[in-house]
Design an enzyme around this catalytic site. Structure first.
Site, PDB file in Angstrom:
ATOM      1  N   ASN A   7      13.430  -7.099   5.306  1.00 37.95           N
ATOM      2  CA  ASN A   7      12.911  -7.565   6.591  1.00 37.95           C
ATOM      3  C   ASN A   7      13.472  -6.619   7.642  1.00 37.95           C
ATOM      4  O   ASN A   7      14.630  -6.741   8.044  1.00 37.95           O
ATOM      5  CB  ASN A   7      13.369  -9.009   6.818  1.00 37.95           C
ATOM      6  CG  ASN A   7      12.830  -9.593   8.108  1.00 37.95           C
ATOM      7  OD1 ASN A   7      12.255  -8.869   8.928  1.00 37.95           O
ATOM      8  ND2 ASN A   7      13.019 -10.877   8.303  1.00 37.95           N
ATOM      9  N   ARG A  85       8.582  -7.869   4.538  1.00 39.13           N
ATOM     10  CA  ARG A  85       8.037  -8.789   5.524  1.00 39.13           C
ATOM     11  C   ARG A  85       7.342  -7.956   6.598  1.00 39.13           C
ATOM     12  O   ARG A  85       7.946  -7.038   7.168  1.00 39.13           O
ATOM     13  CB  ARG A  85       9.151  -9.599   6.168  1.00 39.13           C
ATOM     14  CG  ARG A  85       8.592 -10.513   7.229  1.00 39.13           C
ATOM     15  CD  ARG A  85       9.653 -10.971   8.164  1.00 39.13           C
ATOM     16  NE  ARG A  85       9.081 -11.859   9.164  1.00 39.13           N
ATOM     17  CZ  ARG A  85       9.611 -12.055  10.353  1.00 39.13           C
ATOM     18  NH1 ARG A  85      10.712 -11.430  10.702  1.00 39.13           N
ATOM     19  NH2 ARG A  85       9.041 -12.867  11.204  1.00 39.13           N
ATOM     20  N   HIS A 174       5.465 -17.034  11.440  1.00 33.09           N
ATOM     21  CA  HIS A 174       6.374 -17.817  10.569  1.00 33.09           C
ATOM     22  C   HIS A 174       5.636 -18.359   9.354  1.00 33.09           C
ATOM     23  O   HIS A 174       6.077 -19.345   8.742  1.00 33.09           O
ATOM     24  CB  HIS A 174       6.991 -19.032  11.303  1.00 33.09           C
ATOM     25  CG  HIS A 174       7.946 -18.693  12.396  1.00 33.09           C
ATOM     26  ND1 HIS A 174       7.998 -19.417  13.566  1.00 33.09           N
ATOM     27  CD2 HIS A 174       8.892 -17.741  12.494  1.00 33.09           C
ATOM     28  CE1 HIS A 174       8.945 -18.908  14.344  1.00 33.09           C
ATOM     29  NE2 HIS A 174       9.498 -17.888  13.721  1.00 33.09           N
ATOM     30  N   ARG A 235      12.451 -17.032  24.572  1.00 33.75           N
ATOM     31  CA  ARG A 235      11.021 -16.970  24.921  1.00 33.75           C
ATOM     32  C   ARG A 235      10.578 -18.270  25.584  1.00 33.75           C
ATOM     33  O   ARG A 235      10.983 -19.351  25.169  1.00 33.75           O
ATOM     34  CB  ARG A 235      10.175 -16.749  23.668  1.00 33.75           C
ATOM     35  CG  ARG A 235      10.341 -15.392  23.055  1.00 33.75           C
ATOM     36  CD  ARG A 235       9.386 -15.216  21.867  1.00 33.75           C
ATOM     37  NE  ARG A 235      10.039 -14.434  20.834  1.00 33.75           N
ATOM     38  CZ  ARG A 235       9.918 -14.668  19.540  1.00 33.75           C
ATOM     39  NH1 ARG A 235       9.157 -15.650  19.109  1.00 33.75           N
ATOM     40  NH2 ARG A 235      10.550 -13.913  18.673  1.00 33.75           N
ATOM     41  N   GLU A 379      12.679 -17.765   3.152  1.00 33.80           N
ATOM     42  CA  GLU A 379      11.602 -16.780   3.268  1.00 33.80           C
ATOM     43  C   GLU A 379      11.764 -15.659   2.246  1.00 33.80           C
ATOM     44  O   GLU A 379      10.780 -15.138   1.733  1.00 33.80           O
ATOM     45  CB  GLU A 379      11.565 -16.224   4.695  1.00 33.80           C
ATOM     46  CG  GLU A 379      11.030 -17.249   5.681  1.00 33.80           C
ATOM     47  CD  GLU A 379      11.335 -16.934   7.128  1.00 33.80           C
ATOM     48  OE1 GLU A 379      10.433 -16.456   7.823  1.00 33.80           O
ATOM     49  OE2 GLU A 379      12.479 -17.166   7.566  1.00 33.80           O
TER      50      GLU A 379
END
Ligand code: ADP
Length: 397
Positions: A7, A85, A174, A235, A379
């Site tokens: 990732n 990823r 996600h 965010r 993940e």
């Protein structure tokens, strides 16, 4: 058989070497603050941890540490494929795919949709293809799971040409995590995923909720970019699009400056004026910090509102699933969110909620209420499994 999962971010590299069937991890690591003097990589093997500083602080150096460690532990030859990823696959990718030159061109074409993420992902693919030229490399997209959303969920009410010519629509992110926890939730509920309508809430530094109908995403709180939806660490999540022009006019910031503030200086950090870290916020709120209390309140309120909204996408909610650093650990956020959702039949078992932290999976709903589960996400395992599957399918052809 071991899969190396990578990732690659703009200032980080997360990696894991794992068995896609058992999930057993041979080596894992996280390099952070790349590009700064504080760059370091934390390694873990068999429960033992160590940290290496990275003198030059570059991505290449972090990748070099990964290669050296693999060789030192005699793991290099065990790697049978590399799973990457990749954040944005646009409308082109609805499943994981072998990273051929043609596919990489298509990922490059998605750069305008994810200008921070896709270039870093691609740099990781290039480094890994140089280091492992003989191995298959597979891309697993954050957006792919959401390609099953219907147009009512993914279209914005904007000029149609923006969609047709520029891909302006909601994509959702996600996906790997939402897909994984939905599968695990079905196992924990002892019911086939195909008959379940689930709301999954991935709450970490970035956060999103997803409506999962029969194992397929039918709506997500994230949109064209990961900025839409919930309140996140830094965010903003949802806001009035008219805000951009107004704030630019009032502050003299150019559009880039407004966007930077919405991505990096907003969310929990902006509201609290203190931190983007939920653990620190909880402690500060407990101590009476007004900004921390407000940040928690807005976070929970927005989350509850979105869970309820996902009910519209699903028609009924069979279970709600919490995951991600906040979802897996913050009993407070879970309890307060469920309190707000009483009208949908949710209720919390406070004792079960309080003990379901730090990687525990379990039921936290009160007797007779809609099931609520905590499911630690994984993940890396999902990417390893999907990579192994793409390689196996290619072998059969
Ligand atoms: P990322 O999205 O970067 O993978 P994580 O999923 O690790 O991030 O989530 C990070 C968030 O989880 C941070 O806000 C952190 O404070 C929060 N978190 C971790 N542990 C706890 C805890 N025990 N209580 C509350 N929040 C926690």
């Amino acid at each position: 058989m071991s899969i190396l999962v990578l990732n690659s971010g703009s200032s980080s590299l997360k990696f894991a070497l794992l068995d896609p069937e058992s999930g057993e991890v041979g080596l894992s690591g996280l390099a952070e603050r790349l590009g700064t003097p504080e760059a370091a990589v934390r390694l873990e093997r068999g429960g033992e941890r160590q940290t290496r500083t990275l003198a030059g602080g570059s991505y290449a150096e972090a990748f070099g540490v990964l290669l050296t460690e693999l060789a030192a532990f005699g793991l290099r030859d065990a790697v049978s494929a590399v799973g990457h990823r990749i954040v944005h696959g646009g409308e082109r990718f609805s499943a994981p795919v072998r990273l051929t030159p043609e596919v990489l061109d298509a990922v490059r074409a998605c750069i305008p949709l994810a200008p921070l993420h896709n270039p870093a992902n691609l740099a990781g693919v290039e480094a890994a293809q140089r280091a492992f030229p003989e191995l298959p490399h597979v891309g697993v997209f954050d957006t792919a799971f959401h390609q099953t959303m219907p147009p009512v969920a993914y279209r914005y009410a904007v000029p149609e040409a923006w969609y047709r010519e520029h891909g302006v629509r909601r994509y959702g992110f996600h996906g790997t995590s939402h897909a994984y926890v939905a599968e695990r939730a079905a196992e924990l509920l002892g019911r086939p995923l195909a008959e379940l309508r689930l709301v999954t809430a991935h709450l970490g530094n970035g956060s999103s909720v997803c409506a999962v109908d029969g194992g397929k995403s039918v709506d997500s709180s994230m949109g064209l970019t990961p900025l839409e939806g919930l309140v996140m660490g830094t965010r903003s999540g949802d806001l009035d699009p008219g805000l951009h022009e107004y704030v630019a006019g009032q502050t003299g910031l150019a559009l880039g400056g407004v966007m930077r503030a919405l991505n990096k200086e907003s969310g929990l950090l902006g509201l609290s004026g203190l931190t983007n870290d939920m653990r620190e916020l909880e402690a500060a709120a407990e101590g009476g910090h007004a900004g921390a209390r407000l940040a928690l309140d807005v976070f929970v309120y927005r989350l509850a509102r979105y869970v309820a909204a996902m009910g519209v996408a699903l028609g009924r909610i069979d279970a709600l699933v919490f995951t991600g650093g906040i979802g897996e650990n913050s009993a407070l956020v879970r309890s307060r969110t469920l309190e707000r959702l009483g009208l949908l039949g949710f209720g919390v078992d406070e004792a079960a909620n309080a003990r379901t932290v730090r990687g525990e999976a379990g039921h936290i709903s009160a007797q007779g209420r809609v099931p609520v589960l905590v499911v630690p996400t994984n993940e890396e395992l999902m990417i390893a499994r999907q990579t192994a599957q793409v390689v196996a399918e290619a072998g059969q052809e």
